[in-house]
Write a protein that holds these residues in place. Sequence first.
Motif, short mmCIF file in Angstrom:
data_model
loop_
_atom_site.label_atom_id
_atom_site.label_comp_id
_atom_site.label_asym_id
_atom_site.label_seq_id
_atom_site.Cartn_x
_atom_site.Cartn_y
_atom_site.Cartn_z
N MET A 1 0.84 -1.16 0.00
CA MET A 1 0.00 0.00 0.00
C MET A 1 0.90 1.24 0.00
O MET A 1 1.92 1.28 0.67
CB MET A 1 -0.87 0.00 1.26
CG MET A 1 -1.69 1.25 1.35
SD MET A 1 -2.61 1.47 2.88
CE MET A 1 -3.51 0.00 3.10
N ILE A 2 0.54 2.25 -0.73
CA ILE A 2 1.26 3.52 -0.79
C ILE A 2 0.39 4.58 -0.13
O ILE A 2 -0.79 4.72 -0.43
CB ILE A 2 1.55 3.92 -2.24
CG1 ILE A 2 2.48 2.90 -2.89
CG2 ILE A 2 2.17 5.30 -2.30
CD1 ILE A 2 2.77 3.19 -4.34
N ILE A 3 1.03 5.31 0.79
CA ILE A 3 0.32 6.38 1.50
C ILE A 3 1.08 7.68 1.23
O ILE A 3 2.29 7.76 1.41
CB ILE A 3 0.27 6.13 3.02
CG1 ILE A 3 -0.46 4.84 3.30
CG2 ILE A 3 -0.35 7.30 3.74
CD1 ILE A 3 -0.40 4.42 4.75
N ILE A 4 0.35 8.68 0.85
CA ILE A 4 0.92 10.02 0.65
C ILE A 4 0.20 10.93 1.63
O ILE A 4 -1.02 11.04 1.61
CB ILE A 4 0.72 10.51 -0.79
CG1 ILE A 4 1.43 9.54 -1.75
CG2 ILE A 4 1.25 11.93 -0.95
CD1 ILE A 4 1.18 9.84 -3.21
N ASP A 12 4.31 8.36 11.09
CA ASP A 12 5.11 7.67 12.10
C ASP A 12 4.39 6.42 12.63
O ASP A 12 5.04 5.42 12.92
CB ASP A 12 5.44 8.60 13.28
CG ASP A 12 6.72 9.36 13.07
OD1 ASP A 12 7.51 8.95 12.19
OD2 ASP A 12 6.94 10.36 13.78
N GLU A 13 3.11 6.48 12.73
CA GLU A 13 2.33 5.36 13.28
C GLU A 13 2.04 4.27 12.25
O GLU A 13 1.89 3.11 12.60
CB GLU A 13 1.01 5.87 13.87
CG GLU A 13 1.18 6.83 15.03
CD GLU A 13 1.88 6.18 16.20
OE1 GLU A 13 1.62 4.99 16.50
OE2 GLU A 13 2.73 6.86 16.82
N VAL A 14 2.01 4.63 10.97
CA VAL A 14 1.50 3.70 9.95
C VAL A 14 2.61 3.06 9.10
O VAL A 14 2.51 1.87 8.78
CB VAL A 14 0.48 4.42 9.05
CG1 VAL A 14 0.00 3.52 7.92
CG2 VAL A 14 -0.69 4.93 9.86
N VAL A 27 14.86 7.14 -3.26
CA VAL A 27 15.67 6.51 -2.22
C VAL A 27 14.73 5.90 -1.18
O VAL A 27 13.76 6.54 -0.75
CB VAL A 27 16.62 7.54 -1.55
CG1 VAL A 27 17.44 6.88 -0.46
CG2 VAL A 27 17.51 8.18 -2.59
N GLU A 28 15.04 4.66 -0.78
CA GLU A 28 14.21 3.96 0.20
C GLU A 28 14.88 4.06 1.58
O GLU A 28 16.07 3.84 1.74
CB GLU A 28 14.09 2.48 -0.18
CG GLU A 28 13.29 1.67 0.82
CD GLU A 28 13.23 0.19 0.45
OE1 GLU A 28 12.84 -0.59 1.33
OE2 GLU A 28 13.56 -0.17 -0.69
N TYR A 29 14.08 4.41 2.57
CA TYR A 29 14.52 4.45 3.97
C TYR A 29 13.67 3.47 4.76
O TYR A 29 12.44 3.49 4.69
CB TYR A 29 14.34 5.86 4.56
CG TYR A 29 15.29 6.88 3.99
CD1 TYR A 29 16.54 7.08 4.55
CD2 TYR A 29 14.93 7.64 2.88
CE1 TYR A 29 17.41 8.01 4.02
CE2 TYR A 29 15.80 8.58 2.35
CZ TYR A 29 17.04 8.76 2.92
OH TYR A 29 17.91 9.68 2.40
N ARG A 30 14.29 2.61 5.51
CA ARG A 30 13.56 1.67 6.37
C ARG A 30 13.24 2.37 7.69
O ARG A 30 14.05 3.08 8.23
CB ARG A 30 14.39 0.43 6.65
CG ARG A 30 14.72 -0.32 5.38
CD ARG A 30 14.54 -1.81 5.59
NE ARG A 30 14.78 -2.52 4.36
CZ ARG A 30 13.82 -3.05 3.64
NH1 ARG A 30 12.58 -2.95 4.02
NH2 ARG A 30 14.10 -3.69 2.54
N GLY A 31 12.06 2.18 8.16
CA GLY A 31 11.62 2.79 9.42
C GLY A 31 10.50 3.78 9.17
O GLY A 31 10.03 3.96 8.06
N ASP A 32 10.11 4.45 10.24
CA ASP A 32 9.01 5.41 10.11
C ASP A 32 9.52 6.77 9.61
O ASP A 32 10.70 6.94 9.31
CB ASP A 32 8.26 5.54 11.45
CG ASP A 32 9.16 6.00 12.58
OD1 ASP A 32 10.25 6.51 12.30
OD2 ASP A 32 8.75 5.85 13.75
N TYR A 33 8.60 7.72 9.57
CA TYR A 33 8.93 9.04 9.04
C TYR A 33 10.02 9.73 9.88
O TYR A 33 10.92 10.36 9.34
CB TYR A 33 7.67 9.92 8.97
CG TYR A 33 7.95 11.29 8.44
CD1 TYR A 33 8.09 11.49 7.07
CD2 TYR A 33 8.11 12.38 9.28
CE1 TYR A 33 8.37 12.74 6.57
CE2 TYR A 33 8.38 13.63 8.79
CZ TYR A 33 8.52 13.81 7.43
OH TYR A 33 8.80 15.05 6.92
#
Length: 130
Positions: A1-4, A12-14, A27-33
């Motif tokens: 799912m993609i969330i904008i 941060d929660e999702v 660029v891909e970052y693992r983890g929350d915002y």
Amino acid sequence: MIIISHDRYFLDEVVDKVFALQDEGLVEYRGDYSNYRQEYRKLIASKKEEKKRERESVAKVKKQTAKKQVDLEELESKIISLEEKVERLEKEFNNEELYDNVDDLNDLTGEYEETKEKLNQYYNIWEESI
């Protein structure tokens, strides 16, 4: 799912991955915002530090180049001075009275050879500097 979303707290929660469009592309970052922001700040800080070092390096090279230019100008001035001295000494060899006094002739010959040797050394230094 993609969330904008612009809601940081919601992201941060999702999310558990953040994809960001940057100079390098996607660029891909693992983890929350929050993790993404922290990593992004580190990236920006390292880029700023790299640019700062690059500017310092360029400034150092410019300074060395300017110093080298000054040194070359000084060297060229010395070369011109020695060339004039050699020319003056060569004219003195044309004086017939010089050959009547062996000591004066030896002194002039020694000074001439010494000056020519120094001039050749300066020529070599100048050639290496260019």
